[in-house]
Design an enzyme around this catalytic site. Structure first.
Site, PDB file in Angstrom:
ATOM      1  N   CYS A 114       0.816  -1.224   0.000  1.00 35.32           N
ATOM      2  CA  CYS A 114       0.000   0.000   0.000  1.00 35.32           C
ATOM      3  C   CYS A 114       0.847   1.270   0.000  1.00 35.32           C
ATOM      4  O   CYS A 114       0.356   2.341  -0.333  1.00 35.32           O
ATOM      5  CB  CYS A 114      -0.962   0.007   1.180  1.00 35.32           C
ATOM      6  SG  CYS A 114      -2.204  -1.274   1.041  1.00 35.32           S
ATOM      7  N   HIS A 251      -3.213   7.603   1.831  1.00 37.81           N
ATOM      8  CA  HIS A 251      -3.620   6.261   1.404  1.00 37.81           C
ATOM      9  C   HIS A 251      -5.013   6.013   1.966  1.00 37.81           C
ATOM     10  O   HIS A 251      -5.285   6.309   3.138  1.00 37.81           O
ATOM     11  CB  HIS A 251      -2.621   5.231   1.937  1.00 37.81           C
ATOM     12  CG  HIS A 251      -3.073   3.813   1.736  1.00 37.81           C
ATOM     13  ND1 HIS A 251      -3.561   3.362   0.533  1.00 37.81           N
ATOM     14  CD2 HIS A 251      -3.130   2.756   2.595  1.00 37.81           C
ATOM     15  CE1 HIS A 251      -3.886   2.085   0.652  1.00 37.81           C
ATOM     16  NE2 HIS A 251      -3.643   1.702   1.891  1.00 37.81           N
ATOM     17  N   ASN A 281     -10.023   0.134  -0.276  1.00 41.75           N
ATOM     18  CA  ASN A 281      -8.560   0.213  -0.242  1.00 41.75           C
ATOM     19  C   ASN A 281      -8.018  -0.387  -1.543  1.00 41.75           C
ATOM     20  O   ASN A 281      -8.100  -1.594  -1.742  1.00 41.75           O
ATOM     21  CB  ASN A 281      -8.045  -0.561   0.983  1.00 41.75           C
ATOM     22  CG  ASN A 281      -6.532  -0.528   1.115  1.00 41.75           C
ATOM     23  OD1 ASN A 281      -5.830  -0.128   0.193  1.00 41.75           O
ATOM     24  ND2 ASN A 281      -6.041  -0.959   2.268  1.00 41.75           N
TER      25      ASN A 281
HETATM   26  N1  ACO Z   1     -18.144  -7.601   9.512  1.00 38.88           N
HETATM   27  C1  ACO Z   1     -18.530  -7.764  10.793  1.00 38.88           C
HETATM   28  N2  ACO Z   1     -17.649  -7.983  11.778  1.00 38.88           N
HETATM   29  C2  ACO Z   1     -16.331  -8.031  11.462  1.00 38.88           C
HETATM   30  C3  ACO Z   1     -15.873  -7.843  10.136  1.00 38.88           C
HETATM   31  C4  ACO Z   1     -16.843  -7.635   9.136  1.00 38.88           C
HETATM   32  N3  ACO Z   1     -16.518  -7.449   7.850  1.00 38.88           N
HETATM   33  N4  ACO Z   1     -14.533  -7.945  10.138  1.00 38.88           N
HETATM   34  C5  ACO Z   1     -14.141  -8.162  11.400  1.00 38.88           C
HETATM   35  N5  ACO Z   1     -15.230  -8.222  12.201  1.00 38.88           N
HETATM   36  C6  ACO Z   1     -15.273  -8.450  13.637  1.00 38.88           C
HETATM   37  C7  ACO Z   1     -14.073  -9.208  14.151  1.00 38.88           C
HETATM   38  O1  ACO Z   1     -14.240 -10.602  13.938  1.00 38.88           O
HETATM   39  C8  ACO Z   1     -14.094  -8.844  15.622  1.00 38.88           C
HETATM   40  O2  ACO Z   1     -15.064  -9.628  16.268  1.00 38.88           O
HETATM   41  P1  ACO Z   1     -14.749 -10.264  17.721  1.00 38.88           P
HETATM   42  O3  ACO Z   1     -14.561  -9.077  18.607  1.00 38.88           O
HETATM   43  O4  ACO Z   1     -15.971 -11.053  17.998  1.00 38.88           O
HETATM   44  O5  ACO Z   1     -13.504 -11.077  17.535  1.00 38.88           O
HETATM   45  C9  ACO Z   1     -14.607  -7.415  15.619  1.00 38.88           C
HETATM   46  O6  ACO Z   1     -15.226  -7.213  14.318  1.00 38.88           O
HETATM   47  C10 ACO Z   1     -13.514  -6.376  15.812  1.00 38.88           C
HETATM   48  O7  ACO Z   1     -12.404  -6.719  14.963  1.00 38.88           O
HETATM   49  P2  ACO Z   1     -11.152  -5.779  14.824  1.00 38.88           P
HETATM   50  O8  ACO Z   1     -10.189  -6.347  13.826  1.00 38.88           O
HETATM   51  O9  ACO Z   1     -10.609  -5.447  16.187  1.00 38.88           O
HETATM   52  O10 ACO Z   1     -11.878  -4.489  14.221  1.00 38.88           O
HETATM   53  P3  ACO Z   1     -11.281  -3.065  13.956  1.00 38.88           P
HETATM   54  O11 ACO Z   1     -12.109  -2.046  14.593  1.00 38.88           O
HETATM   55  O12 ACO Z   1      -9.787  -3.016  14.170  1.00 38.88           O
HETATM   56  O13 ACO Z   1     -11.522  -2.891  12.365  1.00 38.88           O
HETATM   57  C11 ACO Z   1     -10.244  -3.080  10.332  1.00 38.88           C
HETATM   58  C12 ACO Z   1     -10.954  -3.814  11.477  1.00 38.88           C
HETATM   59  C13 ACO Z   1     -11.285  -2.290   9.561  1.00 38.88           C
HETATM   60  C14 ACO Z   1      -9.541  -4.085   9.432  1.00 38.88           C
HETATM   61  C15 ACO Z   1      -9.194  -2.109  10.923  1.00 38.88           C
HETATM   62  O14 ACO Z   1      -8.436  -2.773  11.883  1.00 38.88           O
HETATM   63  C16 ACO Z   1      -8.270  -1.509   9.905  1.00 38.88           C
HETATM   64  O15 ACO Z   1      -8.657  -0.693   9.084  1.00 38.88           O
HETATM   65  N6  ACO Z   1      -6.948  -1.863   9.967  1.00 38.88           N
HETATM   66  C17 ACO Z   1      -5.936  -1.273   9.136  1.00 38.88           C
HETATM   67  C18 ACO Z   1      -6.008  -1.717   7.725  1.00 38.88           C
HETATM   68  C19 ACO Z   1      -4.902  -1.040   6.946  1.00 38.88           C
HETATM   69  O16 ACO Z   1      -4.716   0.168   7.025  1.00 38.88           O
HETATM   70  N7  ACO Z   1      -4.101  -1.780   6.241  1.00 38.88           N
HETATM   71  C20 ACO Z   1      -2.910  -1.205   5.635  1.00 38.88           C
HETATM   72  C21 ACO Z   1      -2.958  -1.126   4.232  1.00 38.88           C
HETATM   73  S1  ACO Z   1      -3.408  -2.641   3.464  1.00 38.88           S
HETATM   74  C22 ACO Z   1      -2.054  -3.245   2.576  1.00 38.88           C
HETATM   75  O17 ACO Z   1      -0.915  -2.866   2.723  1.00 38.88           O
HETATM   76  C23 ACO Z   1      -2.332  -4.348   1.632  1.00 38.88           C
END
Ligand code: ACO
Length: 324
Positions: A114, A251, A281
């Site tokens: 990314c 990004h 993304n």
């Molecule tokens: N729908 C419903 N629930 C979901 C989903 C979904 N699509 N995805 C995850 N959950 C659940 C999880 O299972 C978890 O449930 P649990 O508490 O029962 O275990 C709960 O939601 C919370 O999960 P988290 O991972 O803690 O959620 P978070 O608030 O962190 O959001 C997300 C997740 C959106 C992925 C976030 O962490 C994020 O944006 N991370 C950074 C991503 C990023 O910037 N990546 C870098 C670039 S990508 C690259 O380089 C290829």
């Protein structure tokens, strides 16, 4: 006399198929509401069957050339930032070179996930400053839909496909931050975090393309901390601060990360280009897509101070400060 790599043209391409969040509700345990509130994403584009990264990159490059009033013959080099090339080799850049009918100069890919576009921009800047190229097309192009695990709700709802491109040209500047063009770059990586975000396949391991795996909350934590730090580091190099910034073009991974970074930089959200709601993304394509959309919306104007920042697998992160 100071040479600057100045943006002469910008363009993008998005595949025709638009997929709203609701489409995932039938295949995995998720909801439009969860995706919107946790990420800011409302829809994304997915490439058609047979549509490749270089197809999209070539369309974006062509649009940027038209915007610049140039043809492929005016270009010395093509850099494509991608983690999803058409083939293991040749590079996606070689394929773009052929598709836009460029028979001279050179072409190569940069792979920093990314953060790829920021790394590619910094490389293009170095080529221009060292006199190895006068005009460079820098492209971010991705087909992440091909490496998603459609049963993993924590990743499959996040990504989209697309491409964006800039044409950079060597121009004379005064050596001050008032110059148009790239003013400063800051690149970082730390491979000890490689397990936070990776693809579980590859040429020398499984012999397959593999699927994306991410510890989202860990990446989130690093993103909020490292993105503001790299943006400040680049601004510091030219004696500027958040108060001088007209536009952050970040990004586009998650609206909560974008907002937290802007807050840390003390830049109000009115001065941030946001496209994540429409594109998801798109990895290395997200910044050039946002630059192109931001210009089309009338947000980016000649002379504006723009900061781009990105983080991705590696971890790799960085930023570029430029005057539009
Ligand atoms: N729908 C419903 N629930 C979901 C989903 C979904 N699509 N995805 C995850 N959950 C659940 C999880 O299972 C978890 O449930 P649990 O508490 O029962 O275990 C709960 O939601 C919370 O999960 P988290 O991972 O803690 O959620 P978070 O608030 O962190 O959001 C997300 C997740 C959106 C992925 C976030 O962490 C994020 O944006 N991370 C950074 C991503 C990023 O910037 N990546 C870098 C670039 S990508 C690259 O380089 C290829």
């Amino acid at each position: 006399m100071t040479i600057r790599a100045v943006v002469r043209g910008v363009g993008h391409y998005l595949p025709e198929r638009v997929v709203p969040n609701s489409e995932f509700e039938t295949s995995v345990d998720t909801s439009d509401e969860w995706i919107r509130t946790r990420t800011g994403i409302e829809r994304r584009h997915f490439a058609a069957k047979g549509e490749t990264t270089s197809d999209m990159g070539a369309r974006a490059a062509q649009a940027a050339l038209t915007d610049a009033g140039m043809t492929a013959e005016d270009i010395d080099a093509i850099i494509v930032a991608t983690s999803t090339p058409d083939l293991t080799f040749p590079s996606a850049a070689s394929m773009v070179q052929d598709k836009i009918g460029m028979r001279r100069g050179f072409a190569f890919d940069v792979q920093a996930v990314c953060a790829g576009f920021v790394f590619a921009l910094a490389n293009a800047n170095a080529l221009i400053l060292s006199g190895q190229a006068r005009r460079v097309i820098v492209i971010g192009a991705e087909t992440f839909s091909r490496i998603l695990d459609w049963d993993d709700r924590s990743t499959c709802v996040l990504f989209g496909d697309g491409a964006g491109a800039l044409v950079l040209e060597a121009q004379e500047g005064t050596g001050t931050p008032a110059d148009r063009g790239i003013l400063a770059t800051d690149l970082n990586s730390d491979g000890s975090y490689r397990d936070l975000l990776y693809v579980d396949g590859g040429v020398s391991t499984t012999g397959t393309a593999g699927h994306l795996r991410m510890q989202g909350n860990q990446v989130f934590r690093h993103a909020v901390e490292k993105l503001a730090a790299t943006a400040h580091a680049a601004l510091d190099k030219v004696g500027l601060t958040g108060a001088d910034v007209d536009w952050i073009v970040p990004h586009q991974a998650n609206l909560r990360i974008i907002t937290a970074t802007a807050q840390r930089m003390q830049v109000p959200m009115e001065r941030v280009v946001v496209t994540v709601q429409d594109h998801g993304n798109t990895s290395a394509a997200s910044i050039p897509l946002a630059l192109s959309v931001g210009k089309a919306r009338g947000q980016l104007k000649e002379g504006d101070l723009v900061v781009t920042e990105a983080i991705g697998g590696g971890l790799a992160w960085g930023s570029v400060v430029l005057r539009w």
